[in-house]
Design a protein around this motif. Structure first.
Motif, PDB file in Angstrom:
ATOM      1  N   THR A 256      23.305 -47.030 -21.874  1.00 56.45           N
ATOM      2  CA  THR A 256      22.196 -48.066 -21.756  1.00 56.45           C
ATOM      3  C   THR A 256      20.928 -46.997 -21.895  1.00 56.45           C
ATOM      4  O   THR A 256      19.991 -47.067 -22.483  1.00 56.45           O
ATOM      5  CB  THR A 256      22.124 -48.865 -20.554  1.00 56.45           C
ATOM      6  OG1 THR A 256      23.244 -49.642 -20.764  1.00 56.45           O
ATOM      7  CG2 THR A 256      20.800 -49.449 -20.377  1.00 56.45           C
TER       8      THR A 256
ATOM      9  N   THR B 137      21.887 -47.055 -14.068  1.00 57.92           N
ATOM     10  CA  THR B 137      22.255 -47.614 -15.112  1.00 57.92           C
ATOM     11  C   THR B 137      22.964 -46.620 -16.003  1.00 57.92           C
ATOM     12  O   THR B 137      23.044 -45.507 -15.542  1.00 57.92           O
ATOM     13  CB  THR B 137      21.042 -47.858 -16.322  1.00 57.92           C
ATOM     14  OG1 THR B 137      20.192 -46.475 -16.215  1.00 57.92           O
ATOM     15  CG2 THR B 137      19.981 -49.016 -15.648  1.00 57.92           C
TER      16      THR B 137
ATOM     17  N   SER C  90      24.747 -52.876 -22.538  1.00 61.53           N
ATOM     18  CA  SER C  90      23.721 -52.634 -23.644  1.00 61.53           C
ATOM     19  C   SER C  90      24.705 -52.688 -24.787  1.00 61.53           C
ATOM     20  O   SER C  90      25.877 -52.069 -24.867  1.00 61.53           O
ATOM     21  CB  SER C  90      22.747 -51.520 -23.642  1.00 61.53           C
ATOM     22  OG  SER C  90      23.756 -50.357 -23.444  1.00 61.53           O
TER      23      SER C  90
ATOM     24  N   VAL D 257      19.598 -54.949 -24.779  1.00 65.83           N
ATOM     25  CA  VAL D 257      19.798 -54.602 -23.089  1.00 65.83           C
ATOM     26  C   VAL D 257      19.834 -55.705 -22.241  1.00 65.83           C
ATOM     27  O   VAL D 257      18.890 -56.517 -22.475  1.00 65.83           O
ATOM     28  CB  VAL D 257      18.913 -53.502 -22.732  1.00 65.83           C
ATOM     29  CG1 VAL D 257      19.154 -53.308 -21.112  1.00 65.83           C
ATOM     30  CG2 VAL D 257      18.794 -52.347 -23.710  1.00 65.83           C
TER      31      VAL D 257
ATOM     32  N   TYR E 249      23.504 -54.020 -16.135  1.00 66.36           N
ATOM     33  CA  TYR E 249      22.502 -53.732 -17.443  1.00 66.36           C
ATOM     34  C   TYR E 249      23.259 -53.283 -18.527  1.00 66.36           C
ATOM     35  O   TYR E 249      22.960 -52.019 -19.205  1.00 66.36           O
ATOM     36  CB  TYR E 249      21.583 -52.629 -16.779  1.00 66.36           C
ATOM     37  CG  TYR E 249      20.406 -53.025 -15.734  1.00 66.36           C
ATOM     38  CD1 TYR E 249      19.568 -53.957 -15.839  1.00 66.36           C
ATOM     39  CD2 TYR E 249      20.722 -52.351 -14.348  1.00 66.36           C
ATOM     40  CE1 TYR E 249      18.983 -54.667 -14.658  1.00 66.36           C
ATOM     41  CE2 TYR E 249      20.023 -52.797 -13.406  1.00 66.36           C
ATOM     42  CZ  TYR E 249      19.226 -53.812 -13.498  1.00 66.36           C
ATOM     43  OH  TYR E 249      18.556 -54.268 -12.524  1.00 66.36           O
TER      44      TYR E 249
ATOM     45  N   ILE F  35      15.305 -49.585 -17.500  1.00 64.04           N
ATOM     46  CA  ILE F  35      15.066 -50.949 -17.520  1.00 64.04           C
ATOM     47  C   ILE F  35      13.453 -51.345 -17.287  1.00 64.04           C
ATOM     48  O   ILE F  35      12.980 -51.974 -18.039  1.00 64.04           O
ATOM     49  CB  ILE F  35      15.827 -51.765 -16.456  1.00 64.04           C
ATOM     50  CG1 ILE F  35      17.184 -51.564 -16.322  1.00 64.04           C
ATOM     51  CG2 ILE F  35      15.480 -53.231 -16.254  1.00 64.04           C
ATOM     52  CD1 ILE F  35      17.822 -51.896 -17.810  1.00 64.04           C
ATOM     53  N   ASP F  36      12.813 -50.411 -16.585  1.00 65.27           N
ATOM     54  CA  ASP F  36      11.329 -50.395 -16.677  1.00 65.27           C
ATOM     55  C   ASP F  36      10.633 -50.185 -17.949  1.00 65.27           C
ATOM     56  O   ASP F  36       9.797 -50.722 -18.410  1.00 65.27           O
ATOM     57  CB  ASP F  36      10.791 -49.415 -15.400  1.00 65.27           C
ATOM     58  CG  ASP F  36      10.863 -50.047 -14.149  1.00 65.27           C
ATOM     59  OD1 ASP F  36      11.182 -51.317 -14.113  1.00 65.27           O
ATOM     60  OD2 ASP F  36      10.582 -49.262 -13.141  1.00 65.27           O
TER      61      ASP F  36
ATOM     62  N   LEU G 120      11.991 -50.824 -20.865  1.00 68.09           N
ATOM     63  CA  LEU G 120      11.850 -51.657 -21.802  1.00 68.09           C
ATOM     64  C   LEU G 120      10.573 -52.513 -21.848  1.00 68.09           C
ATOM     65  O   LEU G 120      10.101 -52.782 -22.932  1.00 68.09           O
ATOM     66  CB  LEU G 120      12.847 -52.819 -21.292  1.00 68.09           C
ATOM     67  CG  LEU G 120      14.285 -52.698 -21.348  1.00 68.09           C
ATOM     68  CD1 LEU G 120      15.421 -53.535 -20.582  1.00 68.09           C
ATOM     69  CD2 LEU G 120      14.690 -52.090 -22.769  1.00 68.09           C
TER      70      LEU G 120
ATOM     71  N   LYS H 232      19.040 -57.777 -19.123  1.00 68.75           N
ATOM     72  CA  LYS H 232      18.503 -57.354 -17.734  1.00 68.75           C
ATOM     73  C   LYS H 232      19.294 -58.324 -16.625  1.00 68.75           C
ATOM     74  O   LYS H 232      18.834 -58.035 -15.286  1.00 68.75           O
ATOM     75  CB  LYS H 232      16.955 -57.909 -17.919  1.00 68.75           C
ATOM     76  CG  LYS H 232      16.249 -56.892 -19.080  1.00 68.75           C
ATOM     77  CD  LYS H 232      14.726 -57.408 -19.027  1.00 68.75           C
ATOM     78  CE  LYS H 232      13.880 -57.225 -17.721  1.00 68.75           C
ATOM     79  NZ  LYS H 232      12.702 -57.737 -17.842  1.00 68.75           N
TER      80      LYS H 232
ATOM     81  N   ARG I 154      17.095 -47.003  -9.250  1.00 70.04           N
ATOM     82  CA  ARG I 154      18.242 -48.046 -10.086  1.00 70.04           C
ATOM     83  C   ARG I 154      19.173 -46.969 -10.751  1.00 70.04           C
ATOM     84  O   ARG I 154      18.909 -45.901 -11.257  1.00 70.04           O
ATOM     85  CB  ARG I 154      17.239 -48.673 -11.124  1.00 70.04           C
ATOM     86  CG  ARG I 154      18.081 -49.903 -11.849  1.00 70.04           C
ATOM     87  CD  ARG I 154      17.487 -50.687 -12.623  1.00 70.04           C
ATOM     88  NE  ARG I 154      16.435 -51.646 -12.175  1.00 70.04           N
ATOM     89  CZ  ARG I 154      15.219 -52.009 -12.152  1.00 70.04           C
ATOM     90  NH1 ARG I 154      14.586 -50.981 -13.340  1.00 70.04           N
ATOM     91  NH2 ARG I 154      14.607 -52.929 -11.649  1.00 70.04           N
TER      92      ARG I 154
END
Length: 778
Positions: free
Chosen positions: A621, A617, A770, A697, A768, A583-584, A586, A699, A615
């Protein structure tokens, strides 16, 4: 004809397929910038310059009766200090008496077919390099394609041409050569500057920027890419106002904090609309980009080596060469500007040996083991990785010297036989036996105090005499400006490469540089130490590349701390960030994409919970995000569940299926900052427009959600496309939400529908979630 000089107007026209750049020589020999933008034909745009007598804006002596012609308001092609131009300047020179004034006027010029190359520094390569048509500047200057003149009518005939305009300050005895490389087919102009002392006295450069440009009558924003370790290249857009903006690094590297790439754009420019100008410095050390809106509304931008601590002495006959700046213009928005940079970096900056080579899906042991490994553990990881389909194994930090943590061993590039009794060769041979290639980690420019190298050569470290040094990661930096240091590193690294079948090097650089002092430079030349350090690093990279052309180097500096076009000249890819969390990543990979192609972004699937931020995920993803890079894994495959192993096997098959679409296809950012609070989406389209790969994806997820909707880009409006692949992390949905799932496979859409009406996704639920879709010509 990419470079044309009009004799009557004394205007140089630098033309590409979709852009034009104009330089005017006025009646006083002042070299002025009059235009950069869409093609204009034969028009002389100097009519845009208005002579207005502005208070406290003085005049050159010969213009004292034309008060509207002031150095303080004219749009100069290269700005200097002390001669009445009070704006930011590109050049600062100090003469032997301490005077700081320089006033440059036109002396001569050269136009020739072919591309100017730079010794000892990165440069944008000719598309013809390695062919019979390729000429170096020296060869070109000796044949009839080189036209040197005093404002006669001349032109170049090749798609790649060079213009050199020589300016002179007769009082100082300084010549400044402004170099313009024009890549007509690629809509790229590359600038650099060479400063030569032709006087009998020694002078000192206090500032030596690669370029400056004055854009007349513009109301613009600027975009720069700030960050920090593990969150690099975050785009930030600001309105230009009447102050001075500066983007810089004085950390000895281009840095995690301010990338040497700046965009100027219309205040209403979007991804798909508006004028955009890009300026990318090909340099990996201290840098400085400055922007000023002057009193008349002209936007001035300068870019080059950072001026903090910089002083460079030039004796009679000596020259100083600045790094190159890659310039691009588009009137079709930011996506199109990015495409121009992606293409020139892939095809003309990165080493040609790897441009078309399918790069292997690799696994790196760092986050799987850190320093805690031995030969047995590494071979077990290799066995597990080969079973998943990985194509290369990379052994990271900890294999050398007394290296069991980050407090010792750097500089001692010999194998720690307690950990690896069979040496590197045994590890490499085992990987090869599993049909995997083998790569190895180095950090050449660093040294620990607890090392044999430091004990034998403490003066090789960059430290102040008599002062305790600042430590970073408990390590010091070697003085790469010293030939004996570079020779030592080359010899040690070569011995390791020669000892085994090593096909890949991960080149790290894990601290900022301070206490900048060289033990071999006199006091009055210490201002040269930082740039000499960078030249030494480039020399080492060049020597290794020349001797081992098939060994691929991946750049790294705590991840993305030296993610720049200078390093890309030697390394076709760079570890994008030490933050491997999806996610970071992205925002990290999106910010990087404004200037740099996906093929340069090292991106891996790592463990969950993530080691950097905790985190969690799904592995699907994580895979979709990592596929928008060079793709690989950063984990211990022995610890995976059987279901995750099956997913990884499929991910590797999928990535290899779409490899050339991802690595060479045209990249589009499909979502804006507001939308990206909810979801992020991006697209790859083939050159033929026959296929496209879409990734999305989420968020944030909601009950009773807004439908995720995107408009695709770059397709052929009349082509019918079908969905032949769908990969999603969404397996289940909450009960009783009333969703009827679309069966996407084999659905067909026209390109016009996908681009104008768009595509609506089914709502997605979970953590999260995707989805990835492949559209192909029906």
């Amino acid at each position: 004809m990419s470079i044309i000089l009009d004799r009557s107007s004394k205007v140089f026209h630098l033309k590409t397929k979709n852009t034009e750049y104009q330089i005017k020589i006025n009646e006083y020999g002042m070299v002025l910038h009059t235009y950069y933008g869409a093609p204009l034909g034969d028009a002389d745009m100097s009519y845009l310059i208005k002579e207005i007598d502005r208070g406290f804006s003085g005049n050159s002596y010969e213009c004292r009766d034309r008060r509207g012609l002031s150095p303080d308001t004219l749009p100069f092609e290269y700005s200097t200090e002390g001669a009445g131009d009070y704006r930011i300047n590109a050049l600062g020179i100090e003469d032997p008496k301490g005077a700081r004034t320089s006033d440059l006027r036109y002396k001569s010029h050269t136009i020739y077919d072919g591309i100017y190359t730079i010794d000892n520094m990165p440069y944008v390569r000719s598309s013809y390099e390695g062919t019979s048509e390729y000429k170096t500047m020296k060869e070109a200057s000796q044949d009839d394609s080189c036209k040197e003149g005093n404002l006669g009518s001349e032109f170049s005939s090749k798609s790649e041409s060079t213009l050199v305009i020589v300016l002179e300050d007769k009082i100082l005895g300084i010549e400044v050569s402004l170099v313009y490389k024009v890549f007509e087919d690629k809509d790229i102009i590359v600038r650099s500057t060479r400063i030569t002392n032709i006087s009998s006295d020694e002078v000192t450069l206090t500032k030596a920027q690669s370029m400056s440009i004055d854009l007349l009558h513009k109301n613009m924003d600027y975009i720069h890419f700030h960050g920090r370790h593990a969150m690099e290249r975050q785009p930030e857009r600001k309105r230009l106002t009447h102050d001075i903006q500066s983007i810089r690094s004085k950390r000895g590297a281009s840095s995690h904090h301010n990338n040497p790439f700046v965009i100027l754009c219309d205040k209403d420019a979007t991804e798909d609309y508006g004028e955009c100008y890009g300026f990318m410095l090909m340099y990996s050390g201290n840098h400085l980009e400055e922007i000023e809106v002057d009193q008349a509304g002209t936007v001035r931008l300068t870019a080059g080596i950072g001026s903090d601590y910089f002083r460079w002495k030039l004796s009679c006959g000596q020259s100083f060469q600045t790094p190159e700046v890659i310039m691009a213009y588009s009137d079709k928005g930011l996506n199109d500007l990015s495409f121009l940079y992606h293409r020139i970096i892939r095809e003309n900056v990165c080493p040609r040996e790897f441009r078309d080579m399918k790069r292997p899906v690799l696994i790196n042991n760092w986050e799987g083991t850190y320093f805690d490994f031995d030969e047995k553990k590494i071979m077990e990881i290799q066995d597990a990785a080969a079973d998943l389909g990985c194509e290369m194994f990379v052994l990271d930090d900890g294999w050398f010297g007394a290296r069991n943590d980050d407090n010792a061993g750097l500089g001692d590039w010999y194998v720690n036989t307690k950990k690896l009794p069979g040496s590197i060769k045994a590890i490499a041979d085992h990987a090869n036996s599993l049909n995997m290639k083998f790569g190895l980690w180095f950090e050449p420019e660093m040294v620990n105090e607890d090392s044999d190298l430091y004990r034998n050569h403490p003066d090789w470290a960059i430290t102040d005499e008599g002062r305790d040094p600042v430590m970073g990661r408990n390590q010091l930096v070697l003085d790469m400006g010293r030939k004996e240091v570079v020779d030592y590193l080359y010899d040690m690294i070569s011995k390791i490469i020669d000892s085994a079948n090593i096909e890949y090097i991960k080149w790290d650089f894990n601290r900022s540089v301070c206490n900048v002092y060289s033990r071999v430079l006199p006091a009055d030349r210490q201002g040269e130490a930082s740039h000499r350090f960078m030249l030494g690093t480039y020399d080492l990279m060049n020597r290794l590349r020349s001797h081992y052309p098939n060994v691929m180097i991946e750049g790294c500096s705590g991840g993305g701390g030296r993610f720049d076009a200078g390093i890309m000249f030697y390394s076709p890819q760079i570890w994008c960030s030490d933050n491997s969390e999806a996610i970071d990543r992205l925002s990290i990979q999106k910010g990087t994409s404004y200037g740099y192609p996906v093929s340069t972004m090292g991106a891996h699937v790592s463990a969950s919970p993530n080691h950097q931020n905790g985190r969690q995920t799904s592995i699907i993803t994580r895979g979709i995000v990592a596929m928008s890079g060079t793709f690989g894994y950063e984990l211990d495959p022995r610890k995976l569940s059987e279901s995750d192993k099956d997913i990884i096997r499929q991910q590797i098959r999928d990535f290899n299926r779409f490899y050339f679409l991802i690595q060479k296809g045209r990249y589009f950012r499909l979502t804006d900052n507001e939308t990206e609070e909810y979801f992020v989406s991006w697209e790859f389209v083939s050159d033929s427009k026959d296929e496209a790969l879409i990734s999305l994806v989420m968020k944030d997820v909601h009950a009773n959600p807004v439908i995720p909707h995107i408009k695709l880009r770059g397709l052929d409006a009349d082509t019918v496309y079908k969905v032949d692949y769908c990969r999603s992390s969404v397996e289940d949905t909450p009960e009783d939400v009333g969703i009827r799932r679309s069966k996407l496979e084999d659905m067909t859409f026209t390109g016009a529908a996908l681009m104008n009406a768009g595509f609506a996704f089914d709502p997605m639920y979970g953590v999260y979630p995707s989805v990835q879709l492949h559209f192909t010509k029906a």
